[in-house]
Design a protein around this motif. Structure first.
Motif, PDB file in Angstrom:
ATOM      1  N   LEU A 188       0.858  -1.187   0.000  1.00 31.88           N
ATOM      2  CA  LEU A 188       0.000   0.000   0.000  1.00 31.88           C
ATOM      3  C   LEU A 188       0.890   1.231   0.000  1.00 31.88           C
ATOM      4  O   LEU A 188       1.824   1.332   0.786  1.00 31.88           O
ATOM      5  CB  LEU A 188      -0.900   0.011   1.239  1.00 31.88           C
ATOM      6  N   ARG A 189       0.630   2.142  -0.929  1.00 32.47           N
ATOM      7  CA  ARG A 189       1.396   3.392  -0.977  1.00 32.47           C
ATOM      8  C   ARG A 189       0.592   4.557  -0.429  1.00 32.47           C
ATOM      9  O   ARG A 189       1.122   5.498   0.132  1.00 32.47           O
ATOM     10  CB  ARG A 189       1.836   3.726  -2.424  1.00 32.47           C
ATOM     11  N   ARG A 190      -0.702   4.501  -0.659  1.00 31.42           N
ATOM     12  CA  ARG A 190      -1.530   5.632  -0.237  1.00 31.42           C
ATOM     13  C   ARG A 190      -2.973   5.126  -0.078  1.00 31.42           C
ATOM     14  O   ARG A 190      -3.450   4.368  -0.926  1.00 31.42           O
ATOM     15  CB  ARG A 190      -1.484   6.716  -1.317  1.00 31.42           C
ATOM     16  N   VAL A 191      -3.613   5.523   1.000  1.00 29.97           N
ATOM     17  CA  VAL A 191      -5.040   5.248   1.197  1.00 29.97           C
ATOM     18  C   VAL A 191      -5.692   6.575   1.576  1.00 29.97           C
ATOM     19  O   VAL A 191      -5.305   7.191   2.568  1.00 29.97           O
ATOM     20  CB  VAL A 191      -5.280   4.195   2.312  1.00 29.97           C
ATOM     21  N   ALA A 192      -6.643   7.008   0.763  1.00 33.88           N
ATOM     22  CA  ALA A 192      -7.341   8.270   1.041  1.00 33.88           C
ATOM     23  C   ALA A 192      -8.832   7.981   1.049  1.00 33.88           C
ATOM     24  O   ALA A 192      -9.382   7.524   0.043  1.00 33.88           O
ATOM     25  CB  ALA A 192      -7.004   9.317  -0.014  1.00 33.88           C
ATOM     26  N   ILE A 193      -9.462   8.199   2.180  1.00 38.74           N
ATOM     27  CA  ILE A 193     -10.886   7.881   2.278  1.00 38.74           C
ATOM     28  C   ILE A 193     -11.676   9.063   2.813  1.00 38.74           C
ATOM     29  O   ILE A 193     -11.159   9.917   3.530  1.00 38.74           O
ATOM     30  CB  ILE A 193     -11.140   6.659   3.198  1.00 38.74           C
TER      31      ILE A 193
END
Lengths: 304, 142
Positions: free
Chosen positions: B72-77
């Motif tokens: 995972l590099r980026r998680v935007a929620i």
């Protein structure tokens, strides 16, 4: 807080002043990255990935924020600026909080044994927004999370501080009772008959309200009464938002009504939204029943 | 894996246990995530899932699909309708973009009230790891 836009602007300017200030300074993770917390996380999430177990285990990247949480302990790293900002919002009635956005970048994996430090800055404070939960302000922070001093992740977080629109209705409280005494009993007898009685000095004909034992103009103790026609205008008003009082559902408008006869009375302005009440607005007397004992004169706003 | 591909949905029953376990595993002791009475006083009919748990579930959804070597590099929620006990959240994902060994996946987690979560996840899938990515525009899946 009031419904007046200029008041919002002044308040928003105070909130905006916190942008760019630190929210947390040199926080230290309560625990180093460790296998038990990773396992508890994976159990809760139902995450069975082998990447998070064994000798080469990494922590689930989405745990980034968890390593910075204070749990039930104090947050010594939190700055006075951030506390003040939250206190300002609390005090203005925006005491509820909900997280709305989270954006994380993972620069390098965290492994058991990594010591966590972090710094946080208040990135932005929004203007007042109306949401389904209630009106409030979005506060965005950016936290740099380090492992052994090396930047490992960036955590951007947005919360909404809001005044709940749907507070559960408290058990119905009764409005406070009027204090009836020898000097004002006649007024309340009039209200019971749906008459708003103004005192008139029989010596000099000056009208007076509220009721008093003597005339402020000539000093005479003798009086009779005149029934108000019921016509009036808003002479001045305030909108009550906070604090809430039992039996009063904020926000509501409290008006100083100038009656056509020339005297003024404090009462509620009803029938128009609290933020539509204006000085000079024509109003008309009504009698409103609040419970089996209490009837009060109130004023219905007349919108053109 | 190509842009436009859909990930198989993941159905997650939202139990009281999941909400509380997720809150505690993330060290989030905000009362609205474990105390129904205090949640009601703050205008919510029941406790609701915290954002850290949602984030963890989204991460799991992606790595379950792409395999343990996926990074995972980026998680935007962004959160919308709350996840409350008794509901079910269905996570779905669509590959939006593939760039080398890195994919951007748009995810949605919908419950009975609407979209609980929307967002994007950037994930690196090294060649030969689990579900492969196409090697370039128009390339075959590896």
């Amino acid at each position: 807080m009031s419904g007046e836009p200029e008041v919002h602007e002044e308040f928003e300017a105070r909130l905006k002043a916190y942008e760019g200030l630190p929210a947390a300074a040199t926080g230290v993770g309560r625990d180093p990255v460790n296998e038990p917390m990773i396992r508890h996380w994976c159990e809760a999430m139902g995450d069975t990935s082998p990447a998070y177990t064994g000798p080469d285990a990494i922590a689930p990247p989405t745990m980034l924020q968890a390593w910075t949480m204070a749990g039930l302990t104090r947050r010594p790293e939190r700055t006075a600026a951030y506390d003040e900002l939250l206190a300002l919002l609390d005090a203005s009635g925006h005491d509820a909080v909900v997280a709305t956005d989270c954006a994380q970048e993972y620069l390098r994996p965290l492994r058991p044994g990594d010591a966590i430090t972090f710094d946080s800055v208040i990135e932005s404070v929004s203007g007042r927004k109306t949401t389904k939960l209630g009106a409030g302000y979005f506060v965005t922070t950016r936290t740099d999370v380090r492992a052994g001093g090396e930047l490992a992740g960036i955590h951007r977080f947005r919360i909404l501080k809001y005044a709940p629109a749907h507070r559960p209705s408290a058990p119905a409280e009764r409005r406070p009772r009027p204090v009836v005494n020898r000097d004002n009993a006649g007024f309340w007898e009039g209200v019971a008959r749906h008459e708003l009685l103004i005192q008139r000095c029989t010596a000099c004909d000056t009208l007076r309200f509220p009721w008093l034992p003597g005339c402020n103009t000539c000093g005479s103790p003798d009086w009779d009464t005149v029934a108000a026609s019921g016509e009036g205008t808003v002479y001045s008003y305030v909108v009550m938002h906070h604090p809430p009082f039992p039996a009063f559902e904020p926000p509501y408008a409290v008006g100083l009504i100038e009656l056509a006869e020339g005297v003024r009375i404090v009462s509620n302005v009803v029938g128009v939204p609290y933020d539509k009440v204006r000085i000079g607005m024509p109003v008309r007397l009504e009698f409103q029943r609040y419970d089996d004992e209490l009837v009060l004169p109130v004023f219905q706003g007349v919108t053109s | 894996m190509n842009a436009g591909d859909r990930l198989p949905p993941l159905e997650i029953p939202i139990t009281r246990t999941l909400i509380v376990a997720g809150a505690i595993a993330s060290r989030d002791y905000q009362d609205v995530h474990h105390d129904p009475e205090l949640a009601r006083q703050k205008g919510s009919p029941d406790i609701f899932m915290n954002i850290l748990t949602t984030n963890g579930l989204v991460g799991r959804y992606i790595t379950d699909h792409f395999g343990p070597r996926a990074q995972l590099r980026r998680v935007a929620i962004r959160l919308g309708a709350p996840n409350r006990p008794g509901d079910t959240m269905v996570l779905t994902g669509t590959v939006e973009e593939v760039d080398g060994d890195t994919a951007t996946v748009r995810i949605v987690g919908a419950n009975g009230l609407g979209d609980h979560v929307t967002g994007t996840v950037t994930v690196r899938v090294p060649a030969g790891a689990g579900e492969g990515l196409s090697t370039g525009a128009g390339g075959d899946s590896v």
